[in-house]
Enzyme design. Sequence first.
Site, short mmCIF file in Angstrom:
data_model
loop_
_atom_site.label_atom_id
_atom_site.label_comp_id
_atom_site.label_asym_id
_atom_site.label_seq_id
_atom_site.Cartn_x
_atom_site.Cartn_y
_atom_site.Cartn_z
N TYR A 1 57.05 -41.45 23.71
CA TYR A 1 57.67 -41.47 22.39
C TYR A 1 57.94 -42.91 21.94
CZ TYR A 1 60.55 -40.33 18.41
OH TYR A 1 61.02 -40.23 17.12
N PHE B 1 44.65 -48.79 -7.90
CA PHE B 1 44.11 -47.71 -7.09
C PHE B 1 45.09 -46.54 -7.22
CE2 PHE B 1 43.33 -45.12 -3.34
CZ PHE B 1 42.01 -44.82 -3.60
N THR B 2 44.58 -45.33 -7.14
CA THR B 2 45.36 -44.14 -7.48
C THR B 2 46.69 -44.06 -6.71
OG1 THR B 2 44.08 -42.91 -5.87
CG2 THR B 2 43.35 -42.79 -8.17
N ASP C 1 46.29 -55.37 -0.52
CA ASP C 1 45.78 -54.09 -0.04
C ASP C 1 44.52 -54.48 0.71
OD1 ASP C 1 44.39 -51.75 0.39
OD2 ASP C 1 45.15 -50.80 -1.43
N LYS D 1 39.09 -46.79 6.81
CA LYS D 1 37.87 -47.36 6.23
C LYS D 1 37.28 -48.38 7.22
CE LYS D 1 40.13 -45.65 2.50
NZ LYS D 1 41.41 -44.93 2.61
N ARG E 1 35.27 -41.01 -10.46
CA ARG E 1 36.15 -42.16 -10.55
C ARG E 1 36.16 -42.64 -12.00
NH1 ARG E 1 39.55 -42.75 -6.09
NH2 ARG E 1 40.02 -40.86 -7.24
N PHE F 1 43.27 -35.55 -9.94
CA PHE F 1 41.85 -35.39 -9.58
C PHE F 1 41.66 -34.58 -8.30
CE2 PHE F 1 42.63 -38.51 -6.39
CZ PHE F 1 43.63 -39.29 -6.96
C1 P61 Z 1 39.06 -43.34 -0.83
F1 P61 Z 1 40.19 -40.02 -4.25
N1 P61 Z 1 41.08 -44.48 -0.35
O1 P61 Z 1 38.64 -44.42 -1.31
P1 P61 Z 1 44.92 -43.52 2.71
N2 P61 Z 1 44.17 -48.37 -0.82
C2 P61 Z 1 42.85 -48.26 -1.06
C3 P61 Z 1 42.20 -47.08 -0.77
O2 P61 Z 1 40.90 -46.99 -1.00
C4 P61 Z 1 42.93 -45.98 -0.20
C5 P61 Z 1 44.31 -46.16 0.03
C6 P61 Z 1 44.91 -47.34 -0.28
C7 P61 Z 1 40.42 -43.31 -0.31
C8 P61 Z 1 41.03 -41.98 0.04
C9 P61 Z 1 41.51 -41.42 -1.25
O3 P61 Z 1 42.32 -41.14 -5.27
C10 P61 Z 1 42.15 -41.08 -3.93
O4 P61 Z 1 44.70 -43.87 4.13
C11 P61 Z 1 42.12 -49.41 -1.63
O5 P61 Z 1 43.86 -42.65 2.12
O6 P61 Z 1 46.28 -42.97 2.45
C12 P61 Z 1 42.31 -44.74 0.05
O7 P61 Z 1 44.84 -44.93 1.95
C13 P61 Z 1 45.15 -45.07 0.61
C14 P61 Z 1 40.65 -40.80 -2.10
C15 P61 Z 1 42.75 -41.78 -1.73
C16 P61 Z 1 40.99 -40.61 -3.42
C17 P61 Z 1 43.09 -41.58 -3.08
O8 P61 Z 1 38.36 -42.33 -0.74
#
Ligand code: P61
Length: 458
Positions: A71, A123-124, A214, A257, A381, A448
């Site tokens: 833990y 970013f979303t 980020d 990623k 997008r 979305f």
């Molecule tokens: C993606 F449709 N990205 O690109 P988490 N910052 C940035 C990202 O690209 C990101 C996160 C933070 C995704 C997954 C995803 O609208 C969407 O580990 C630059 O996914 O929590 C994630 O990181 C968040 C897809 C997220 C989406 C939001 O596909």
Amino acid sequence: MNGPVEPFKIKMVERVGMPDEQRRNNAIIEAGYNTFLLKSEDVFIDLLTDSGTSAMSDYQWAGLMTGDEAYAGSRNFYHLREAIRDVLGYTSYVPCHQGRGAEHLMYSYLVKPGQIVPRNMYFTTSKLHVELPGGRMVDIIIDEAHDPENEYLFKGNVDLKKLQALIDEFGLGKIVFVNVEMNVNMAGGQPISMQNLRELRKFCNDYKLKIIFDATRSSENAFFIRDREKGYENVPIIEILREMMSYSDGCIYSCKKDALVNIGGFLATNDKEIFENTRNMVVVYEGLHTYGGMAGRDMEAVARGLREGAQYEYLKYRVNQVRYLGELLNKADVPIVKPIGGHAVFLNALKFLPHISRNQWPAQTLTAAIYEESAVRSMERGAVSKGRDKETGQNIYPALELVRLTIPRRVYTNTHMEYTANSIINLFKKKDTISGLKMVYEPKYLRFFQSRFEKISL
Ligand code: P61
């Protein structure tokens, strides 16, 4: 033209099947024309996202077996700390379950009601985590980023004049930090240059503003710096990364990623106050500060993946595979965002489907049509992703109305890229037969993911 040679061989495979035309037609109706709502088993090639979809190496899989699931004080927490220090140069980190967990901790600590957060394109999830504590994200990316045809090599750059204008308009008191994304996702996977980062640091020092990155796709950004920026041709990727991070006060990072894992995230910093405050909050929302929502084995896979994902040979193959798909499409005059980005090829839906008006969601329409044609899954997008204006409640129609063909890392072969390109080229030839969509269900947050649509007849 040949696809890039893979710097690995395949040790394990997973069967994928091609659903027939009738099954595809039924599946997309059942999914409300939203590719997020398709079942993965109805998909042949899954280009929805590069997030959490990487193939791990044998070395990462072996690392899972060394998971220390204590833990508190797991050895894998310390391995990851070493990897973050070596690759990114930050001394302290807070583990989180994924990127948005880190955004939550970082932005709920830094953002106060009424504040402005300038960023090189939204970013979303980042935008939402700035808005939830009462802040507002304002775009300060260079104009070139909003033009899909503009071939400028660093379309992720911050426009310092836009930042200055924000300071002049709102006053320094309203801005606490500048948020900078690497290899800007919504702009098409476009890098920021080292020179721009350096200039931004100097600018922010003058005003005593913090810079939070980020850094999610920072390794792919570092590759582009090496490939495109004078003076970096022979510099090891890790040195480039450490220089990039040295211009920040901290970062949030989704490990799903560039770190080549299926789950995980963290925030990292050299700032004692940010570290202490976010480390305190992690125990409220994520888990103890030495695991933060990840299993010990996950932290080990991240530690190994962070290093692997920063290897030059791997990154060269990675970026070139994306470029290969983009060039196949470009040669057939399919409209794409240029230059081709790091993690995905983005189709320009406004040019692909010029007969469909913005309020009939051209990019959403195109994702559904690509699926019906080929069982390839892509992601909208554009205006559906952008959402509504917080004050007026009206839909916002961003300049970029795109479909993202996102390439998972080390997962698909170049033949898969060729199949994808050929299917989209076929669809492009009969684009006039495609009709638009109307939205029939819209959830409040990040619409979305779960919104539903119906087809409008031609
Ligand atoms: C993606 F449709 N990205 O690109 P988490 N910052 C940035 C990202 O690209 C990101 C996160 C933070 C995704 C997954 C995803 O609208 C969407 O580990 C630059 O996914 O929590 C994630 O990181 C968040 C897809 C997220 C989406 C939001 O596909």
